[in-house]
Design a protein around this motif. Structure first.
Motif, PDB file in Angstrom:
ATOM      1  N   VAL A  11       0.840  -1.203   0.000  1.00 55.70           N
ATOM      2  CA  VAL A  11       0.000   0.000   0.000  1.00 55.70           C
ATOM      3  C   VAL A  11       0.871   1.249   0.000  1.00 55.70           C
ATOM      4  CG1 VAL A  11      -1.670   1.343   1.337  1.00 55.70           C
ATOM      5  CG2 VAL A  11      -1.962  -1.125   1.113  1.00 55.70           C
ATOM      6  N   GLU A  12       1.917   1.233   0.828  1.00 57.51           N
ATOM      7  CA  GLU A  12       2.791   2.400   0.908  1.00 57.51           C
ATOM      8  C   GLU A  12       3.515   2.653  -0.410  1.00 57.51           C
ATOM      9  OE1 GLU A  12       2.549   0.048   3.193  1.00 57.51           O
ATOM     10  OE2 GLU A  12       1.577   1.238   4.770  1.00 57.51           O
ATOM     11  N   GLU A  13       3.960   1.585  -1.055  1.00 62.07           N
ATOM     12  CA  GLU A  13       4.666   1.727  -2.334  1.00 62.07           C
ATOM     13  C   GLU A  13       3.729   2.226  -3.432  1.00 62.07           C
ATOM     14  OE1 GLU A  13       6.331  -2.102  -3.008  1.00 62.07           O
ATOM     15  OE2 GLU A  13       8.155  -1.704  -1.860  1.00 62.07           O
ATOM     16  N   VAL A  14       2.497   1.724  -3.445  1.00 67.19           N
ATOM     17  CA  VAL A  14       1.523   2.178  -4.444  1.00 67.19           C
ATOM     18  C   VAL A  14       1.204   3.655  -4.215  1.00 67.19           C
ATOM     19  CG1 VAL A  14      -0.850   1.930  -5.276  1.00 67.19           C
ATOM     20  CG2 VAL A  14       0.528  -0.100  -4.823  1.00 67.19           C
ATOM     21  N   PHE A  15       1.063   4.055  -2.963  1.00 66.98           N
ATOM     22  CA  PHE A  15       0.764   5.461  -2.665  1.00 66.98           C
ATOM     23  C   PHE A  15       1.943   6.351  -3.053  1.00 66.98           C
ATOM     24  CE2 PHE A  15       0.548   9.031   0.483  1.00 66.98           C
ATOM     25  CZ  PHE A  15      -0.553   9.660  -0.086  1.00 66.98           C
ATOM     26  N   ARG A  16       3.166   5.866  -2.817  1.00 68.24           N
ATOM     27  CA  ARG A  16       4.347   6.628  -3.217  1.00 68.24           C
ATOM     28  C   ARG A  16       4.391   6.782  -4.745  1.00 68.24           C
ATOM     29  NH1 ARG A  16       8.200   3.323  -1.586  1.00 68.24           N
ATOM     30  NH2 ARG A  16       7.656   3.793   0.577  1.00 68.24           N
ATOM     31  N   ASP A  17       4.036   5.727  -5.446  1.00 66.46           N
ATOM     32  CA  ASP A  17       3.952   5.776  -6.906  1.00 66.46           C
ATOM     33  C   ASP A  17       2.893   6.789  -7.345  1.00 66.46           C
ATOM     34  OD1 ASP A  17       4.440   4.047  -9.628  1.00 66.46           O
ATOM     35  OD2 ASP A  17       2.330   4.604  -9.444  1.00 66.46           O
ATOM     36  N   PHE A  18       1.748   6.767  -6.672  1.00 70.83           N
ATOM     37  CA  PHE A  18       0.647   7.694  -6.979  1.00 70.83           C
ATOM     38  C   PHE A  18       1.094   9.146  -6.791  1.00 70.83           C
ATOM     39  CE2 PHE A  18      -2.856  10.360  -5.605  1.00 70.83           C
ATOM     40  CZ  PHE A  18      -3.884  10.041  -6.471  1.00 70.83           C
ATOM     41  N   LYS A  19       1.754   9.422  -5.658  1.00 71.61           N
ATOM     42  CA  LYS A  19       2.185  10.791  -5.374  1.00 71.61           C
ATOM     43  C   LYS A  19       3.209  11.292  -6.390  1.00 71.61           C
ATOM     44  CE  LYS A  19       2.968  12.423  -1.344  1.00 71.61           C
ATOM     45  NZ  LYS A  19       3.563  12.660  -0.012  1.00 71.61           N
ATOM     46  N   GLY A  20       4.122  10.421  -6.795  1.00 71.10           N
ATOM     47  CA  GLY A  20       5.125  10.824  -7.777  1.00 71.10           C
ATOM     48  C   GLY A  20       4.493  11.162  -9.117  1.00 71.10           C
ATOM     49  N   ARG A  21       3.609  10.281  -9.585  1.00 70.24           N
ATOM     50  CA  ARG A  21       2.927  10.539 -10.864  1.00 70.24           C
ATOM     51  C   ARG A  21       2.078  11.806 -10.779  1.00 70.24           C
ATOM     52  NH1 ARG A  21       3.108   5.860 -14.118  1.00 70.24           N
ATOM     53  NH2 ARG A  21       3.789   4.001 -12.973  1.00 70.24           N
ATOM     54  N   ARG A  22       1.381  11.961  -9.659  1.00 71.31           N
ATOM     55  CA  ARG A  22       0.522  13.132  -9.464  1.00 71.31           C
ATOM     56  C   ARG A  22       1.339  14.424  -9.499  1.00 71.31           C
ATOM     57  NH1 ARG A  22      -0.314  15.910  -4.880  1.00 71.31           N
ATOM     58  NH2 ARG A  22      -2.250  17.131  -4.624  1.00 71.31           N
ATOM     59  N   ALA A  23       2.491  14.429  -8.843  1.00 74.89           N
ATOM     60  CA  ALA A  23       3.344  15.616  -8.826  1.00 74.89           C
ATOM     61  C   ALA A  23       3.800  15.984 -10.232  1.00 74.89           C
ATOM     62  CB  ALA A  23       4.553  15.389  -7.919  1.00 74.89           C
ATOM     63  N   GLY A  24       4.140  14.962 -11.038  1.00 81.59           N
ATOM     64  CA  GLY A  24       4.551  15.228 -12.409  1.00 81.59           C
ATOM     65  C   GLY A  24       3.432  15.823 -13.235  1.00 81.59           C
ATOM     66  N   LEU A  47      -2.186  12.042 -28.803  1.00 79.50           N
ATOM     67  CA  LEU A  47      -1.180  12.170 -27.756  1.00 79.50           C
ATOM     68  C   LEU A  47      -1.794  11.947 -26.377  1.00 79.50           C
ATOM     69  CD1 LEU A  47       0.790  15.315 -29.025  1.00 79.50           C
ATOM     70  CD2 LEU A  47       1.505  12.911 -29.168  1.00 79.50           C
ATOM     71  N   CYS A  48      -0.960  11.479 -25.456  1.00 76.92           N
ATOM     72  CA  CYS A  48      -1.362  11.257 -24.065  1.00 76.92           C
ATOM     73  C   CYS A  48      -0.416  12.024 -23.142  1.00 76.92           C
ATOM     74  CB  CYS A  48      -1.289   9.776 -23.697  1.00 76.92           C
ATOM     75  SG  CYS A  48      -2.275   8.683 -24.726  1.00 76.92           S
ATOM     76  N   LEU A  49      -0.901  12.369 -21.947  1.00 70.63           N
ATOM     77  CA  LEU A  49      -0.059  12.971 -20.911  1.00 70.63           C
ATOM     78  C   LEU A  49       0.248  11.904 -19.863  1.00 70.63           C
ATOM     79  CD1 LEU A  49       1.342  15.285 -19.403  1.00 70.63           C
ATOM     80  CD2 LEU A  49      -0.886  15.867 -18.405  1.00 70.63           C
ATOM     81  N   TYR A  50       1.531  11.593 -19.711  1.00 75.40           N
ATOM     82  CA  TYR A  50       1.976  10.597 -18.737  1.00 75.40           C
ATOM     83  C   TYR A  50       2.638  11.289 -17.542  1.00 75.40           C
ATOM     84  CZ  TYR A  50       1.425   7.095 -22.439  1.00 75.40           C
ATOM     85  OH  TYR A  50       0.926   6.279 -23.422  1.00 75.40           O
ATOM     86  N   GLY A  51       2.383  10.755 -16.362  1.00 72.16           N
ATOM     87  CA  GLY A  51       3.106  11.164 -15.164  1.00 72.16           C
ATOM     88  C   GLY A  51       3.909   9.971 -14.672  1.00 72.16           C
ATOM     89  N   PHE A  52       5.112  10.209 -14.165  1.00 68.90           N
ATOM     90  CA  PHE A  52       5.987   9.119 -13.748  1.00 68.90           C
ATOM     91  C   PHE A  52       6.277   9.186 -12.251  1.00 68.90           C
ATOM     92  CE2 PHE A  52       7.314   9.915 -18.237  1.00 68.90           C
ATOM     93  CZ  PHE A  52       6.699   8.779 -18.760  1.00 68.90           C
ATOM     94  N   PRO A  53       6.616   8.054 -11.640  1.00 63.99           N
ATOM     95  CA  PRO A  53       6.931   8.030 -10.202  1.00 63.99           C
ATOM     96  C   PRO A  53       8.063   8.982  -9.831  1.00 63.99           C
ATOM     97  CG  PRO A  53       6.637   5.801 -11.033  1.00 63.99           C
ATOM     98  CD  PRO A  53       6.652   6.701 -12.235  1.00 63.99           C
ATOM     99  N   SER A  54       8.880   9.351 -10.795  1.00 63.26           N
ATOM    100  CA  SER A  54      10.006  10.257 -10.555  1.00 63.26           C
ATOM    101  C   SER A  54       9.586  11.723 -10.524  1.00 63.26           C
ATOM    102  CB  SER A  54      11.060  10.071 -11.652  1.00 63.26           C
ATOM    103  OG  SER A  54      10.495  10.353 -12.936  1.00 63.26           O
ATOM    104  N   GLU A  55       8.263  11.981 -10.562  1.00 58.77           N
ATOM    105  CA  GLU A  55       7.689  13.335 -10.547  1.00 58.77           C
ATOM    106  C   GLU A  55       7.965  14.090 -11.849  1.00 58.77           C
ATOM    107  OE1 GLU A  55       8.583  15.569  -7.040  1.00 58.77           O
ATOM    108  OE2 GLU A  55       8.034  13.948  -5.670  1.00 58.77           O
ATOM    109  N   GLN A  56       8.196  13.357 -12.922  1.00 58.69           N
ATOM    110  CA  GLN A  56       8.368  13.941 -14.244  1.00 58.69           C
ATOM    111  C   GLN A  56       7.117  13.675 -15.071  1.00 58.69           C
ATOM    112  OE1 GLN A  56      11.149  15.849 -14.865  1.00 58.69           O
ATOM    113  NE2 GLN A  56      11.532  15.385 -12.695  1.00 58.69           N
ATOM    114  N   TRP A  57       6.972  14.404 -16.175  1.00 54.21           N
ATOM    115  CA  TRP A  57       5.827  14.206 -17.066  1.00 54.21           C
ATOM    116  C   TRP A  57       6.299  14.116 -18.509  1.00 54.21           C
ATOM    117  CZ3 TRP A  57       4.918  17.923 -20.847  1.00 54.21           C
ATOM    118  CH2 TRP A  57       5.555  19.156 -20.674  1.00 54.21           C
ATOM    119  N   GLU A  58       5.437  13.609 -19.356  1.00 53.33           N
ATOM    120  CA  GLU A  58       5.801  13.454 -20.754  1.00 53.33           C
ATOM    121  C   GLU A  58       4.537  13.419 -21.605  1.00 53.33           C
ATOM    122  OE1 GLU A  58       8.893  10.606 -23.016  1.00 53.33           O
ATOM    123  OE2 GLU A  58       7.172   9.534 -22.177  1.00 53.33           O
ATOM    124  N   VAL A  59       4.569  14.109 -22.738  1.00 50.10           N
ATOM    125  CA  VAL A  59       3.516  14.007 -23.745  1.00 50.10           C
ATOM    126  C   VAL A  59       4.035  13.077 -24.828  1.00 50.10           C
ATOM    127  CG1 VAL A  59       2.213  15.242 -25.523  1.00 50.10           C
ATOM    128  CG2 VAL A  59       2.560  16.300 -23.272  1.00 50.10           C
TER     129      VAL A  59
END
Length: 253
Positions: A11-24, A47-59
């Motif tokens: 649960v903690e790892e999934v939430f951490r993944d969620f927060k990183g993608r959300r920040a991006g 095109l799609c907008l992606y968010g990554f666990p590293s708090e980065q984004w990409e189109v």
């Protein structure tokens, strides 16, 4: 996209993944909005907008594999860009981004066998954060204001042309007249409750008493200084502060 192969299992790892993608994603729709807007060219393919666990984004184009390894974000966001006002388009992308984040989180939950208690705990952790839509539209800030008929932040903003301070509560407390101890302590508690609800317009995180904040003179959103790269020393020389989003607003061709 190497982040697509990342598989959080608790649960903690999934939430951490969620927060990183959300920040991006929030970064793409706020501080990096001009770059994001330009990348969403309607002349390009879906095109799609992606968010990554590293708090980065990409189109980027959607995944070629069918079915994809992870749920995919909404397709074709670039086609709607010039057919509606920019703020409405950004709000639409934000809503779909929220839906995608939940899909990703509960995909991991289903894949790794989260039970009812785990799913509930994960949702409650996610629900403590404002949605991307609320951050982008300013709805999160409005919800905070509705909880108090008097905004201490407004009082503190009027004391400085740059509207910058060490913490949103510091100047408002200095402006209070001396009061009996019990009444003063009660008001301090109210201040802490209200300011604890304040959200950064860039990252969406809550206010912290030990952090430098600055307020935009245009949209009146508050930002961590570190999120918009403004230091207290630099703020002293700013007559009118515009956040990155407001600075990037201009007539589109």
């Amino acid at each position: 996209m190497d982040s697509r192969t990342y598989n959080p299992r608790t649960v903690e790892e999934v939430f951490r993944d969620f927060k990183g993608r959300r920040a991006g994603l929030i970064k793409a729709l706020t501080t990096d909005v001009e770059d994001f807007y330009n990348q969403c060219d309607p002349e390009k393919e879906n095109l799609c907008l992606y968010g990554f666990p590293s708090e980065q984004w990409e189109v980027n184009l959607p995944a070629e594999e069918v079915p994809p390894e992870l749920p995919e974000p909404v397709l074709g966001i670039n086609f709607a860009r010039d057919g509606m006002q920019e703020k409405d388009w950004l709000s639409l992308v934000a809503v779909h981004s929220d839906a995608w984040l939940l899909a990703i989180a509960f995909y991991f939950g289903a894949r790794f066998g989260f039970d009812k208690a785990d799913r509930k705990r994960l949702f409650n952790m996610i629900n403590e954060l404002p949605t991307i839509f609320e951050v982008v539209t300013g709805a999160a800030k409005k919800q905070v204001k509705e909880k108090s008929s008097v905004s201490n932040l407004s009082g503190s903003k009027s004391k400085s042309s740059s509207k910058a301070q060490r913490a949103p509560e510091s100047q408002s407390r200095q402006s209070k007249p001396l009061q009996p101890k019990e009444e003063d302590e009660e008001l301090d508690e109210q201040d802490d409750d209200e300011h604890g609800e304040t959200l950064c317009g860039a990252c969406g995180e809550h206010y912290g008493t030990d952090e430098f904040w600055i307020c935009c003179d245009i949209c009146e959103k508050w930002f961590h200084g570190k999120c918009v790269k403004i230091t207290p020393a630099r703020a002293e020389h700013i007559k009118q502060y515009k956040c990155p989003s407001c600075s990037n607003k201009r007539a589109r061709p």
